[in-house]
Design an enzyme around this catalytic site. Structure first.
Site, short mmCIF file in Angstrom:
data_model
loop_
_atom_site.label_atom_id
_atom_site.label_comp_id
_atom_site.label_asym_id
_atom_site.label_seq_id
_atom_site.Cartn_x
_atom_site.Cartn_y
_atom_site.Cartn_z
N GLY A 158 63.08 64.12 2.99
CA GLY A 158 63.46 65.18 3.90
C GLY A 158 64.44 66.15 3.25
N ALA B 172 67.75 66.37 3.36
CA ALA B 172 68.91 65.73 2.71
C ALA B 172 68.52 65.14 1.36
CB ALA B 172 69.49 64.65 3.62
N ALA C 274 60.75 69.72 12.01
CA ALA C 274 61.83 70.36 12.78
C ALA C 274 61.46 71.79 13.17
CB ALA C 274 63.13 70.36 11.97
N GLN C 275 61.55 72.07 14.46
CA GLN C 275 61.17 73.39 14.97
C GLN C 275 62.37 74.29 15.23
OE1 GLN C 275 59.25 72.40 18.65
NE2 GLN C 275 57.32 71.80 17.71
N GLY D 41 65.54 75.08 14.41
CA GLY D 41 66.27 75.97 13.51
C GLY D 41 67.44 75.28 12.86
N GLU E 215 70.79 77.94 21.60
CA GLU E 215 70.31 76.63 22.04
C GLU E 215 71.39 75.96 22.87
OE1 GLU E 215 68.70 74.22 18.93
OE2 GLU E 215 67.20 75.70 18.34
N ASP F 124 63.87 52.25 8.67
CA ASP F 124 63.79 51.34 7.52
C ASP F 124 65.11 51.28 6.75
OD1 ASP F 124 61.18 51.15 8.25
OD2 ASP F 124 60.34 51.87 6.36
N HIS G 266 65.56 63.86 23.29
CA HIS G 266 65.29 65.28 23.49
C HIS G 266 64.70 65.46 24.87
CE1 HIS G 266 63.89 69.36 22.92
NE2 HIS G 266 64.57 69.41 21.80
N ARG H 61 72.13 67.88 25.57
CA ARG H 61 70.83 67.22 25.70
C ARG H 61 70.87 65.97 26.56
NH1 ARG H 61 68.43 68.10 19.53
NH2 ARG H 61 67.78 70.26 19.89
N HIS I 138 64.86 61.25 19.90
CA HIS I 138 64.85 62.41 19.01
C HIS I 138 65.75 62.25 17.79
CE1 HIS I 138 64.19 66.52 17.86
NE2 HIS I 138 65.45 66.87 18.07
N ARG J 94 74.61 64.73 19.06
CA ARG J 94 74.49 65.81 18.08
C ARG J 94 74.31 67.16 18.76
NH1 ARG J 94 69.89 68.43 15.76
NH2 ARG J 94 68.58 67.06 17.02
N SER K 203 71.43 69.22 12.52
CA SER K 203 70.89 68.21 11.62
C SER K 203 70.37 68.80 10.32
CB SER K 203 69.78 67.40 12.31
OG SER K 203 68.80 68.25 12.84
N LEU K 204 69.67 69.94 10.39
CA LEU K 204 69.19 70.55 9.15
C LEU K 204 70.37 71.03 8.31
CD1 LEU K 204 66.05 72.62 10.28
CD2 LEU K 204 66.22 70.22 9.59
#
Length: 537
Positions: A12, A14, A44-45, A47, A112, A207, A228, A274, A331, A366, A371-372
């Site tokens: 991903g 990171a 991820a949508q 942003g 958001e 994992d 979410h 959320r 989520h 969060r 997260s991104l």
């Protein structure tokens, strides 16, 4: 003899950011259980958030982060993210990343939930993760990076001195491989796919967390799971994310009669944090009341949100009616492997970054689109730290411990675990339900699963073993935290208890449960005790 300087498990944002930075001076191997682009980051949508406008500031971004996290956040981690976030975005832009722009040619900033100003950058409307992943892959140097796809990590290799020296994997053909390195980075993402309803990749079953706890690492805050609010609900199942950006553009949650369900629930209504929105939707679904996202007010919805529109159409949803049926699903995991802001864990040589890690950044919930940014900022920090280490001065014994027992296993199937987790450790929890799933989990000899040898098991058995370990830790933590905070809601303890719980964490090793004051550097304690020969006994 080390064949790699650094092993990174995961692919991903990171993972890739860590690889880009560290491979400037060191040899890196990336190992991923599927293909490079099969990750939560790619899906991820919404942003990426950053204080990028003159109406915003890192301080304001930090305040929103802590408000959403219910004041449980580690402030040093928050400050690190929000201060370095704008530069991380500018670097992407300088390197050629094209974020969406408005009619004047300026970068568009979206809104958001729980954000006080517009600060969300997007790529192609609702394909931000895909855009960033492709950008980072183009930057990845092939000269110092080897990539192993379709290999699943099933064991961290720890030597007799307690130092992580590598990883054992199994590939699609059932072949076992041993890779050795001075530094091993877990960037395996979260555990959303432990649940029946989830926005996550089906590979995201936690994992890395289970591997780390089996190796002796400290894991914390596992009770905090973000659900979410708006997954597409179609044909009796919830899957496929309907981004929070849709509500940011004006969409409203309504029931079958058209009643606005967030009226009176929170001052921010449909853009409330959320956990508030998820719990409100859940309360309607529990009494058989369907919930819809009314998108009728969004002009050119299919242009603004092309990926979502396509997914809805493929699922048989008629967008001309202006309503999308939704339900909450797992989520994001706020907890994970305990780290500092450099990504160091309690095991020397083992690091964690991204959603698999827990530095305290997200607190109990969060903030949307952090997260991104976390992957970009902390991935770069970890990569820079690893590249700065002078490994030539370090001698590490490769005689790793392999004394695990072989046991005959009785295991549930994957779908059973997901249904039990959704039902009893989902959006709303209570002691009765948590004890029901705890009793169910304990049928499978959980203490043995922390020590058994995984080599020789089928890939599906390995996956189920690691899922059971994560399910057990989440359940135990949820039972112990007798309050509601952020992503952890107990109907039998429906209020926050700041006196008892705001400044305490629930942490685990494979040998012990730790309750400690929040902010204690567990990774430093563990490293010291490991070197001294004991480990939280």
């Amino acid at each position: 003899m080390f064949t790699n300087d650094i092993i990174i498990i995961g692919s991903g944002i990171a993972a890739l950011q860590t690889a880009i930075e560290s491979s400037k001076v060191k040899n890196v191997r990336i190992i991923t259980k599927s293909k490079l682009r099969d990750s939560n980051s790619y899906l991820a949508q919404g942003g990426v958030a950053a204080a990028f406008s003159d109406k915003d500031s890192p301080a304001l971004h930090g305040k929103d982060t802590v408000d959403a996290g219910r004041y449980y956040n580690d402030l040093a981690a928050v400050n690190s993210l929000v201060e370095k976030g704008p530069d991380a975005i500018r670097q992407l832009i300088e390197d050629g990343m094209c974020f969406d722009k408005d009619e004047s040619g300026n970068i568009s900033l979206g809104m958001e939930g729980a954000h006080s100003v517009r600060r969300i950058l997007h790529f192609n409307g609702d394909a931000t993760g895909k855009g960033i992943i492709n950008h980072l892959l183009n930057k990845l140097s092939s000269s110092n990076v080897n990539i192993s796809e379709c290999e699943t990590a099933i064991e961290l290799l720890v030597n007799k001195s307690g130092h992580c020296v590598g990883v054992m994997t199994v590939n699609e053909n059932g072949q076992y491989m041993h890779y050795f390195a001075r530094h091993v980075v877990l960037a395996t993402g979260g555990c959303g796919a432990l649940y029946e309803y989830s926005s996550n990749s089906q590979n995201a079953t936690g994992d890395g967390i289970a591997l780390a706890i089996r190796a002796g690492a400290v894991v914390r805050d596992m009770e905090f799971i973000q659900f979410h609010p708006t997954l597409l609900f179609s044909h009796g199942r919830a899957s496929g994310l309907i981004s929070e950006a849709v509500r940011g553009e004006g969409a409203i949650l309504v029931n079958a009669c058209g009643m606005k369900i967030m009226e009176g629930q929170h001052v921010l209504k449909d853009l409330a944090p959320r956990h508030v929105v998820s719990q409100t939707i859940f309360s309607h679904l529990e009494i058989g009341d369907r919930v819809y996202l009314d998108i009728s007010m969004i002009k050119d919805f299919e242009v603004r949100f092309p990926s979502i529109a396509t997914y809805c159409k493929d699922s048989g949803i008629d967008l001309t009616k202006g309503k999308i049926p939704v339900a909450p699903g797992s989520h994001f995991l706020m907890g994970g492997i305990s780290t500092d802001t450099k990504g160091r864990t309690s095991i020397p040589g083992l690091y964690a970054v991204g959603e698999v890690s827990c530095s305290g950044l997200h607190g109990a919930n969060r903030l949307a689109s952090n997260s991104l940014l976390e992957g970009l900022v902390y991935g770069k920090e970890l990569g820079h730290y690893l590249s700065s280490l002078n490994d030539s001065l370090q001698t590490i014994d490769l005689d790793f411990v392999d004394s695990r027992e072989d046991l005959s296993l009785h295991l549930p199937n994957e779908s059973e675990i997901k249904k039990m987790m959704m039902r009893y450790v989902g959006i709303v929890r209570d002691e009765k339900g948590l004890r029901t799933i705890k009793d169910w989990l304990e049928r499978y000899d959980l203490s043995s699963l922390l020590y058994i040898r995984l080599q020789g098991l089928s890939p599906e058995q390995c996956k189920v073993v690691l899922m059971l370990i994560n399910a057990w830790i989440i359940t135990e933590a949820a039972l112990l935290r007798t309050e509601s905070r952020g992503g952890h809601f107990r109907s039998d303890f429906p209020f926050e208890n700041d006196y008892k719980w705001r400044n305490r964490t629930i942490s685990f090793t494979k040998n012990h449960l730790i309750s400690t004051k929040k902010g204690t550097a567990l990774y430093e304690q563990a490293e010291a005790k490991t070197n001294a020969g004991s480990f939280f006994y």
